[in-house]
Design an enzyme around this catalytic site. Structure first.
Site, mmCIF file in Angstrom:
data_model
loop_
_atom_site.group_PDB
_atom_site.id
_atom_site.type_symbol
_atom_site.label_atom_id
_atom_site.label_comp_id
_atom_site.label_asym_id
_atom_site.label_seq_id
_atom_site.Cartn_x
_atom_site.Cartn_y
_atom_site.Cartn_z
ATOM 1 N N ARG A 112 -3.128 21.345 90.596
ATOM 2 C CA ARG A 112 -3.907 20.207 90.125
ATOM 3 C C ARG A 112 -5.389 20.559 90.091
ATOM 4 O O ARG A 112 -5.904 21.196 91.038
ATOM 5 C CB ARG A 112 -3.748 18.999 91.055
ATOM 6 C CG ARG A 112 -2.562 18.129 90.714
ATOM 7 C CD ARG A 112 -2.681 17.505 89.310
ATOM 8 N NE ARG A 112 -1.496 16.785 88.939
ATOM 9 C CZ ARG A 112 -0.410 17.335 88.384
ATOM 10 N NH1 ARG A 112 -0.366 18.639 88.136
ATOM 11 N NH2 ARG A 112 0.615 16.592 88.056
ATOM 12 N N GLU A 118 -8.967 16.367 82.177
ATOM 13 C CA GLU A 118 -8.146 16.996 81.139
ATOM 14 C C GLU A 118 -8.188 16.168 79.868
ATOM 15 O O GLU A 118 -7.915 14.960 79.937
ATOM 16 C CB GLU A 118 -6.711 17.154 81.643
ATOM 17 C CG GLU A 118 -6.640 18.176 82.773
ATOM 18 C CD GLU A 118 -5.232 18.464 83.278
ATOM 19 O OE1 GLU A 118 -4.264 17.911 82.727
ATOM 20 O OE2 GLU A 118 -5.096 19.250 84.222
ATOM 21 N N HIS A 152 -2.608 22.902 80.743
ATOM 22 C CA HIS A 152 -1.614 22.232 81.598
ATOM 23 C C HIS A 152 -0.195 22.462 81.055
ATOM 24 O O HIS A 152 0.520 21.519 80.705
ATOM 25 C CB HIS A 152 -1.915 20.718 81.686
ATOM 26 C CG HIS A 152 -1.277 20.059 82.888
ATOM 27 N ND1 HIS A 152 -1.856 18.998 83.538
ATOM 28 C CD2 HIS A 152 -0.113 20.298 83.542
ATOM 29 C CE1 HIS A 152 -1.065 18.617 84.534
ATOM 30 N NE2 HIS A 152 -0.001 19.392 84.552
#
Ligand SMILES: NC(=O)C1=CN([C@@H]2O[C@H](COP(=O)(O)OP(=O)(O)OC[C@H]3O[C@@H](n4cnc5c(N)ncnc54)[C@H](O)[C@@H]3O)[C@@H](O)[C@H]2O)C=CC1
Ligand SMILES: O=C(O)C(=O)COP(=O)(O)O
Length: 524
Positions: A229, A258, A276
């Site tokens: 994360r 993000e 991601h």
């Protein structure tokens, strides 16, 4: 009909079990596109993109469950959901292998400069000396967070001839031994590792875990990887360590924001990045979507969910065993709450007989929810009961005893209120049902169902007839009537089950009868 909002890209094939149900209506839309109908949804399915904030939950008053098709629930305000009695589930192991493989791919790419070399060759260059790398063989890999993904990364690292150093404060010695790793302190891992990869959840404790102070403790020339994360490695703190060359390279799959936008880290040649992608494989997406879809189906069918973040985990087998006691607990709580309609401080639950061997936490939560239901305006269920009890200053505890009073099982609830204590005991008889066997100091036997009337009176001849006359005069039919007393001529009680609820006029008429001391309606 249950309405499910699927607000992130979730595998169609994985959602198939939901589509087969005639009772489930699936709507695939972003939250921003579903503004006008948010209040109609019973379930919300997300990945990491949708932010399930308190504000969003407020707009979804009908919501009963949030499903996360993946692991991390840091995009979900779990406390706010719990407060509202909303179950939060995830798919904890569907993407483990994909995330571990991605971490490994990033590690290899990082030490062999694959992304940079790729760009160079595509730009028609042939510069072999610019991309001399390092071997993984013989290097020390520091793994921070040794759960599902961390341990899969370790297996792959060993196959590459690396030495694995682990830091995880919650890892037991036994599990570490079983997995063939030795637990180290964080400082030891920081000081010794050639490559450090983080695999913890993002929590208050892990945010900024690799910040200025801890980065300074790492070996010069260390490589860092974050496929867990954004924020576990502090992005701002990294910059001076990259500028000075202390950190030789960084691989990031996740970011504090993000997408990261125009982030200074993206200007470094030795920072390699992916958007991601850890869980973005066909296999992982099918796994996680199938897992949450199946859980959602169970939930809507009233079956237990096994991967809830805010409920104790129960297998189907365990759930079946506790189901009867779960309902009995709810009724004991509900009746006790109506009887003790005064402020209370403490609930004490005692389990005896066969029930004492089961998963009683769940039964106690159900009992608490039953108790709180007449007292709170909002939804209260086993998800939020403990939290609401705490908010209201009500403590509760479980005890176990051999005292079954002759029954195979017995649940006893004692409620301590201001100047008053009340005890109720119940048992579940298979194929027969629930029975209340003790009520406020009196042995009695009645089924906790429907519209109940509690009458406390002095034990005198003719009381039953007088009560029957008043109810008959008000056109109220008695389904069952049970009587009990402490001693002949002393405190006695009747519990009547009626075919319809009675109004205050009936209660007043009953209260006028000589030797009747209390008349109360109770719903079960
Ligand atoms: N990049 C991606 O697409 C993906 C990222 N993830 C992320 O990977 C992370 C790990 O996932 P799993 O291994 O499935 O979780 P897990 O729950 O199995 O493992 C997490 C481990 O971190 C440890 N931990 C917790 N606090 C810690 C601390 N302060 N210091 C050190 N260790 C600590 C726990 O004891 C546990 O062993 C999660 O943040 C998850 O969101 C998961 C899947 C895909
Ligand atoms: O499962 C996780 O925690 C992940 O980070 C995967 O996120 P995603 O579902 O790909 O948005």
């Amino acid at each position: 009909m249950f309405r499910v909002l699927v607000s992130d890209a979730i595998s169609e094939e994985g959602l198939a079990p939901l589509r087969t149900s005639a009772h489930i209506d699936i709507v695939q839309k972003k939250v921003s596109e579903a503004e006008g109908e948010l209040h109609t949804f019973d379930a919300l399915l997300v990945r990491s993109a949708t932010k399930v904030t308190e504000e969003l939950l407020e707009k979804m008053p009908n919501l009963k469950i949030v499903g996360r098709a993946g692991v991390g629930v840091d995009n979900i305000d779990v406390d706010a959901a719990t407060k509202r009695g909303i179950v939060v589930i995830n798919a904890p192991n569907g993407n483990t292998i994909s995330a571990a493989e991605h971490t490994f791919a990033m590690m290899a790419a990082l030490v062999r400069h694959i992304p940079q070399a790729h760009i160079s060759v595509k730009s028609r260059e042939w510069n072999r000396s610019a991309f001399v790398g390092k071997e993984l063989f013989g290097k020390k890999l520091g793994i921070i967070g040794f759960g599902r993904i961390g341990s899969e990364v370790a297996k792959r690292a060993r196959a590459f001839g690396m030495t694995v150093l682990v830091y995880d404060p919650f890892l037991t010695k036994e599990r570490a031994e079983k997995l063939g790793v030795s637990i180290q302190s964080l400082d030891e891992v920081l000081a010794a590792a050639d490559i450090i990869t983080v695999h913890t959840p993002l929590t208050k404790e892990t945010r900024g875990l690799l910040g200025t102070e801890n980065l300074a403790k790492t070996k010069k020339g260390v490589y860092l990887i974050n496929c867990a994360r954004g924020g576990i490695i502090d992005e701002q703190a990294l910059i001076p360590f990259l500028e000075s060359g202390h950190v030789a390279g960084v691989a990031l799959d996740v970011f504090e924001q993000e997408p990261p936008g125009d982030h200074p880290l993206l200007t470094f040649d030795n920072v390699i990045v992916t958007p991601h992608l850890g869980a973005s494989t066909v296999e992982a997406q099918l796994n996680v979507a199938t897992q949450v879809a199946e859980e959602l189906l169970h939930f809507f069918e009233g079956q237990p969910v096994t991967s809830s973040i805010n409920l104790p985990a129960l297998s189907k087998d365990v759930y079946e065993k506790i189901q009867a006691f779960y309902h009995l607990g709810r009724k004991l709580g509900l009746i006790a709450s109506q009887f003790m309609n005064i402020p209370v401080q403490e609930l004490s639950v005692t389990y005896a007989g066969t029930v004492a061997d089961l998963e009683t936490t769940y039964i106690t939560r159900s009992l608490l929810a039953g108790f709180l239901r007449p007292r709170v305006a909002s939804t209260v269920n086993e998800v939020n009961a403990a939290m609401i009890a705490k908010e209201r200053g009500i403590t509760y505890g479980e005890k176990f005893s051999d005292e079954t009073h002759g029954y195979a099982n017995c649940i006893s609830l004692t409620v301590h209120g201001e100047n008053k204590t009340f005890t109720i005991k119940g048992t579940h008889v298979p194929n027969y049902g629930d029975r209340i066997v003790h009520f406020d100091g009196v042995a009695i036997d009645f089924a906790p169902e429907g519209h109940l009337l509690y009458i406390q009176h002095q034990d005198r001849p003719g009381m039953i007839g007088k009560v029957g006359n008043v109810l008959g005069a008000h056109d109220v039919n008695i389904a069952t009537m049970q009587v009990g007393r402490q001693e002949a001529g002393g405190k006695a009680m009747m519990i009547l089950s009626l075919d319809k609820p009675v109004d205050d006029a009936v209660l007043n008429a009953l209260a006028q009868i000589d030797d009747i001391e209390t008349v109360k309606r109770l719903e079960a």
